[in-house]
Write a protein that holds these residues in place. Structure first.
Motif, short mmCIF file in Angstrom:
data_model
loop_
_atom_site.label_atom_id
_atom_site.label_comp_id
_atom_site.label_asym_id
_atom_site.label_seq_id
_atom_site.Cartn_x
_atom_site.Cartn_y
_atom_site.Cartn_z
N ASP A 64 0.83 -1.20 0.00
CA ASP A 64 0.00 0.00 0.00
C ASP A 64 0.87 1.26 0.00
N PHE A 65 1.92 1.22 -0.81
CA PHE A 65 2.93 2.28 -0.86
C PHE A 65 2.33 3.67 -0.95
N GLU A 66 1.45 3.91 -1.91
CA GLU A 66 0.92 5.26 -2.14
C GLU A 66 0.23 5.82 -0.89
N ASN A 67 -0.60 5.01 -0.24
CA ASN A 67 -1.31 5.48 0.96
C ASN A 67 -0.37 5.67 2.14
N LYS A 68 0.63 4.80 2.26
CA LYS A 68 1.61 4.95 3.35
C LYS A 68 2.39 6.25 3.19
N VAL A 69 2.83 6.54 1.97
CA VAL A 69 3.59 7.76 1.72
C VAL A 69 2.72 8.99 1.99
N LYS A 70 1.45 8.93 1.61
CA LYS A 70 0.53 10.04 1.92
C LYS A 70 0.42 10.24 3.43
N ALA A 71 0.36 9.15 4.18
CA ALA A 71 0.27 9.25 5.64
C ALA A 71 1.54 9.86 6.22
N PHE A 72 2.71 9.49 5.69
CA PHE A 72 3.97 10.07 6.16
C PHE A 72 4.01 11.57 5.92
N GLN A 73 3.34 12.02 4.86
CA GLN A 73 3.36 13.44 4.49
C GLN A 73 2.45 14.29 5.37
N GLU A 74 1.60 13.66 6.14
CA GLU A 74 0.72 14.40 7.05
C GLU A 74 1.53 14.91 8.24
N GLU A 75 1.37 16.18 8.54
CA GLU A 75 2.05 16.75 9.70
C GLU A 75 1.60 16.01 10.97
N HIS A 76 2.58 15.66 11.81
CA HIS A 76 2.26 14.98 13.06
C HIS A 76 3.32 15.28 14.11
N ILE A 77 3.08 14.77 15.30
CA ILE A 77 3.93 15.04 16.45
C ILE A 77 4.00 13.76 17.28
N HIS A 78 5.10 13.55 17.98
CA HIS A 78 5.26 12.37 18.84
C HIS A 78 5.52 12.80 20.27
N LYS A 101 7.52 28.00 10.81
CA LYS A 101 7.79 27.85 9.39
C LYS A 101 8.43 26.48 9.16
N TRP A 102 8.18 25.91 7.99
CA TRP A 102 8.77 24.62 7.65
C TRP A 102 10.25 24.77 7.31
N VAL A 103 11.04 23.87 7.84
CA VAL A 103 12.46 23.74 7.51
C VAL A 103 12.61 22.36 6.88
N ARG A 104 13.18 22.32 5.68
CA ARG A 104 13.34 21.05 4.96
C ARG A 104 14.74 20.49 5.20
N ILE A 105 14.79 19.21 5.58
CA ILE A 105 16.05 18.51 5.84
C ILE A 105 16.16 17.38 4.83
N PHE A 123 7.27 13.61 6.58
CA PHE A 123 8.31 12.98 5.77
C PHE A 123 7.78 12.74 4.37
N THR A 124 8.66 12.84 3.41
CA THR A 124 8.34 12.45 2.04
C THR A 124 9.58 11.88 1.36
N CYS A 125 9.34 10.96 0.47
CA CYS A 125 10.44 10.45 -0.36
C CYS A 125 10.83 11.52 -1.36
N ASP A 126 12.03 11.40 -1.90
CA ASP A 126 12.40 12.27 -3.00
C ASP A 126 11.99 11.60 -4.31
N SER A 127 12.47 12.07 -5.43
CA SER A 127 12.01 11.57 -6.73
C SER A 127 12.36 10.10 -6.99
N ASP A 128 13.30 9.55 -6.23
CA ASP A 128 13.66 8.14 -6.41
C ASP A 128 12.66 7.18 -5.76
N ASN A 129 11.80 7.70 -4.87
CA ASN A 129 10.82 6.86 -4.16
C ASN A 129 11.48 5.66 -3.48
N TYR A 130 12.62 5.91 -2.85
CA TYR A 130 13.33 4.82 -2.16
C TYR A 130 14.08 5.37 -0.95
#
Length: 139
Positions: A64-78, A101-105, A123-130
């Motif tokens: 379920d790669f597409e849905n998992k990646v979408k979930a990772f992209q949701e802002e969250h806190i631990h 403000k967002w800081v990208r790492i 979190f999001t993958c980059d263009s390599d999706n890996y």
């Protein structure tokens, strides 16, 4: 993002080259005591990490790669420190700074970083999706 900016936000960073060490594609759980890399073992022991898992985020390895990646992209806190060690590939962690403000790492192979408890992130993958990553936990 500079190392100084990371430190100001409470994010710790190390570069730990995983080259020469074998890690599974997926292991839930994975015992961090199995780490043969002395640099990783030292960080593990100094910070009290006693549990880990390993995941590969890629269409061939994550159901379920597409849905998992979408979930990772949701802002969250631990409510605990989040630790990521990148064994292969690359991606992006976005964190909120003190001005909200967002800081990208950009994280890549060999990066090990901790996000402090209570920091908003995504979190999001980059263009390599890996990305092949180890998550470490205390307790």
């Amino acid at each position: 993002c500079t190392k100084e900016t990371l430190l100001e936000l409470g994010i710790n960073y190390w570069n730990v080259d995983p080259t020469g060490f074998e890690y599974p594609v997926k292991s839930v759980p994975w015992d961090p005591k199995d780490a043969l890399d002395p640099a990783l073992a030292e960080i593990r022991d100094n910070r009290g990490y006693s549990y880990a898992d390993i995941i590969t985020v890629h269409p061939d390895h994550l159901p379920d790669f597409e849905n998992k990646v979408k979930a990772f992209q949701e802002e969250h806190i631990h409510d605990a420190e989040e630790i990521r060690y990148i064994l292969g590939g690359s991606g992006y962690f976005d964190v909120r700074d003190f001005q909200d403000k967002w800081v990208r790492i950009h994280i890549k192979t060999g990066d090990l970083m901790t996000l402090p408890e209570g920091i908003y992130h995504r979190f999001t993958c980059d263009s390599d999706n890996y990305i092949h990553a180890m998550r470490l936990f205390k307790g």
